[in-house]
Design a protein around this motif. Structure first.
Motif, PDB file in Angstrom:
ATOM      1  N   SER A  45       0.931  -1.107  -0.104  1.00  0.00           N
ATOM      2  CA  SER A  45      -0.001  -0.336  -0.011  1.00  0.00           C
ATOM      3  C   SER A  45       0.861   1.155  -0.109  1.00  0.00           C
ATOM      4  N   PRO A  46       0.442   2.473  -0.301  1.00  0.00           N
ATOM      5  CA  PRO A  46       1.218   3.704  -0.413  1.00  0.00           C
ATOM      6  C   PRO A  46       1.923   3.699   0.783  1.00  0.00           C
ATOM      7  N   PHE A  47       1.651   3.658   1.956  1.00  0.00           N
ATOM      8  CA  PHE A  47       2.394   3.844   3.118  1.00  0.00           C
ATOM      9  C   PHE A  47       3.040   2.538   3.565  1.00  0.00           C
ATOM     10  N   ASN A  48       3.229   1.605   2.618  1.00  0.00           N
ATOM     11  CA  ASN A  48       3.884   0.111   2.792  1.00  0.00           C
ATOM     12  C   ASN A  48       3.438  -0.764   3.719  1.00  0.00           C
ATOM     13  N   ASP A  49       2.183  -0.442   4.261  1.00  0.00           N
ATOM     14  CA  ASP A  49       1.489  -1.305   5.041  1.00  0.00           C
ATOM     15  C   ASP A  49       0.116  -1.099   4.907  1.00  0.00           C
TER      16      ASP A  49
END
Lengths: 77, 600
Positions: A45-49
């Motif tokens: 996801s865009p925030f890596n998680d």
């Protein structure tokens, strides 16, 4: 090599070896995360998680700490 | 003739509702996301002179009692007498679907397995040996494509000819293993990279930069199209209603009605009604189909996926983003949608904060006020859309903040686990989108708004026309509320409108206008410039506008939403809290903004 699922890199595949007991154990099982199933890391996801994994033809997103409870054997390319 | 009973079960998002709709000619909406059907739907159909009653269960992954839906589904299959259970499976991921099918077959031997989405499977070059599958499962197997209308005759035939098996199935100890074995010997994947194209799209839509930008741009686009396309039909409707007024008055005067009753109908009911319809109908007619396209494409779960981290930081979960999206349409729907959230604590957070995102009923007023006071009357509609998007981003930030505060105070607890399925992208079906938007959403919401405007129009008219000592009752009320209004940068008329607007947010602005216009003879408000004059003549400044917008975001949920919250939480306490929280936020923000205005 056995690693936690969250350490799998995008494009890497693994074979599920073990799922640690926890609140999500059964849920994972229902979603298809069973022993010896092949799982592929597909999307971050865009925030890596969370991360989305392909399992038995479906795409399931799981958070990092939850993915860590699943241990997989890394498959060679 | 006795009616036979059928249960429709299966994984989420495999097309149960499509099959249900086709069999019963009903119109349950089918969206492309897990958890779309949250209630058990019922319907009837007739086939070969036999009546059938059919129940459409919410989709579940298993019957292991992990979530509310699973509990409901398992109990239902166990306790409801039925002649046959149809288990709907997704041809593109048969193994996981068979896991549930086999579980159901442990509860009841009376099963028909339906393999839906075979068109999608074909496209992905996934081939299934249906006769072998049927032999291995020992039940009838029907290949289908509900969207393409394929396989229904075969299904009906199978239902008609269904014979109850003599014995129950043998106990399976490792269901997952069994599902794997069956899949391996019946399914062939000819192209291992069948989903390469989808993954490419996904990589853009969930990209660090492009993903978030696309999300922002998509909503901006929807708002922009809504605003720019609604303008003209809105003013047309206004004109039409205005032009009809003299004819309607003439007509009513012919009837043997007392004068006051005619006045009540024209200046009370008709005025509020025509305002609500002209302001609401055009934006809804554009917004809902556009939003339904996003829903049917399968984009909403991606939003939950992209934003989960933000919600996780606030100890809630990304599915809340999905319920907020549904809240843009209608907060009551948003509240019902929270059933997709497994954790009770996180679900309550999502319920209590859902009304913070402005629903369709609040958009038009927000946009008009933005144009009048902030971006200018002649500003482009793109700028209006941008303004609305900024307001919504603000509402989202407050939602996150309140979610955080709630999970640190009255809803203490750890963040719980989060899993969400990202469905394959599906091309939206135009007919589906239009029938769903107009029949289920626009018609329903408009009907509710209209049924609220009629009593509101009557009450306002009575307050305006009944006098004590030659002063209309409404003046007493406005004067009574003026101190409170002035305290938070508004006035008594606005506060009264919010109170009377409890049944529906749409009627707040028309009530304000009727109160303002009572003292003047200016009747028709069909232009923004006219609205601007009225508001400014009644002392509105930019502070009034900002605080009105704030209060419109945070006051209390409308009556329908409150009732839905009561139903969903089954608790008076949480319902009251859902009313009090936004009131506190709204009033404190208004006070703060007024203070800042006084300082600078």
């Amino acid at each position: 090599m056995i690693i936690p699922l969250n350490k799998l890199k995008i494009g890497q595949k693994g074979i599920i070896k073990n799922i640690e007991p926890g609140p999500l154990e059964d849920r994972f099982y229902d979603l298809g995360f069973t022993k010896e199933a092949i799982v592929e890391c597909v999307l971050k996801s865009p925030f890596n998680d969370p991360t989305a994994y392909k399992i038995k033809g479906t795409l399931i997103a799981i958070r990092e700490e939850d993915a860590a409870t699943i241990k997989v054997g890394v498959m060679d390319e | 003739m006795n009616s036979k009973t059928i249960i429709l079960a299966g994984n989420p998002n495999v097309g149960k509702s499509s099959i249900f709709n086709n069999l019963t000619n009903k119109h349950q909406h089918t969206g492309n996301w897990t958890g779309k059907t949250v209630e058990i739907a019922e319907g009837d159909f007739k086939c070969n002179n036999q009546n059938y009653h059919i129940y459409d269960l919410p989709g579940t992954y298993s019957l292991n009692f992990h979530s509310e839906e699973e509990r409901v589904a398992a109990d239902f299959i166990k306790t409801t007498y039925h002649d046959v259970t149809i288990v709907v499976c997704d041809a593109t991921c048969l193994e996981r679907n068979l896991y549930l099918a086999l579980q159901i077959m442990q509860l009841t031997p009376k099963v028909i397995v339906c393999i839906n989405l075979i068109d999608e499977a074909q496209k992905k070059q996934i081939f299934i040996n249906f006769s072998k599958l049927s032999k291995m499962l020992q039940v009838p197997v029907i290949p289908m494509s509900a969207r393409k209308n394929y396989g229904f005759n075969e299904l009906k035939e199978a239902i008609n000819n269904y014979q109850k098996p003599e014995k129950t199935f043998e106990k399976i100890t490792d269901i997952a293993q069994k599902a794997k074995e069956i899949t391996e010997s019946t399914v062939i994947y000819q192209n291992q990279n069948y989903d390469a194209k989808e993954r490419k799209i996904d990589r853009i839509l969930t990209h660090k930069f492009w993903g978030l930008l696309t999300m922002f741009a998509l909503f901006l686009l929807i708002f922009w199209l809504t605003i720019s396309a609604a303008n003209y039909p809105s003013s047309l409707l206004f004109k039409m209603f205005n032009n009809l007024t003299p004819y309607l008055t003439k007509f009513l005067n012919i009837l043997p009605l007392p004068d006051f009753l005619v006045d009540l109908m024209i200046n009370g009911i008709y005025k509020v009604l025509s305002w609500v319809v002209s302001v609401m109908l055009p934006p809804m007619a554009i917004f809902f189909p556009l939003f339904t396209i996003l829903e049917d494409l399968g984009y909403l779960p991606r939003i939950a996926f992209c934003l989960d981290k933000c919600f996780k930081k606030c100890r809630s979960c990304g599915k809340q983003a999905l319920t907020m999206c549904m809240g843009f349409g209608c907060n009551a729907v948003g509240v019902t949608t929270t059933r997709i959230i497994d954790s009770k604590r996180e679900r309550l957070i999502a319920i209590l904060t859902n009304s913070f995102v402005p629903c369709n009923g609040r958009f038009p007023t927000l946009i008009s006020l933005l144009s009048i006071f902030i971006i200018g009357l002649n500003a482009s509609s793109l700028l209006s859309a941008l303004g609305l998007t900024v307001i919504i981003v603000f509402a989202i930030l407050i939602t996150l903040l309140i979610s955080y505060i709630l999970s640190k105070t009255i809803l203490k607890g750890e963040k719980s686990a989060f899993t969400i399925e990202l469905p394959p992208y599906r091309s939206p079906n135009l007919k589906n989108i239009l029938t769903h938007s107009f029949r289920d959403r626009i018609y329903k919401i408009l009907k509710r708004a209209i049924s609220c405007s009629i009593p509101a129009g009557i009450i306002i008219w009575l307050l305006l026309n009944i006098s004590l000592d030659n002063i209309p009752v409404i003046n007493y009320l406005v004067n009574l509320l003026n101190p409170l209004g002035n305290l938070i940068g508004l006035d008594g008329a606005i506060i009264l409108a919010f109170i009377l607007g409890l049944p529906a947010n749409e009627i707040i602005m028309p009530i304000i206008l009727m109160i303002y216009l009572a003292s003047s003879n200016l009747i028709e408000v069909n232009e923004l410039s006219a609205l601007k004059d009225i508001l400014i003549n009644n002392g509105w400044t930019i502070l009034t506008c900002i605080n009105f917008i704030i209060l419109s975001l945070f006051h209390y949920p409308c009556a329908t939403t409150i009732l839905t919250i009561k139903k969903e939480t089954n608790s008076t306490k949480w319902t009251l809290i859902s009313i009090i929280i936004p009131l506190i936020i709204g009033i404190s923000l208004c006070l703060l903004i007024k203070l800042l205005f006084n300082i600078f």
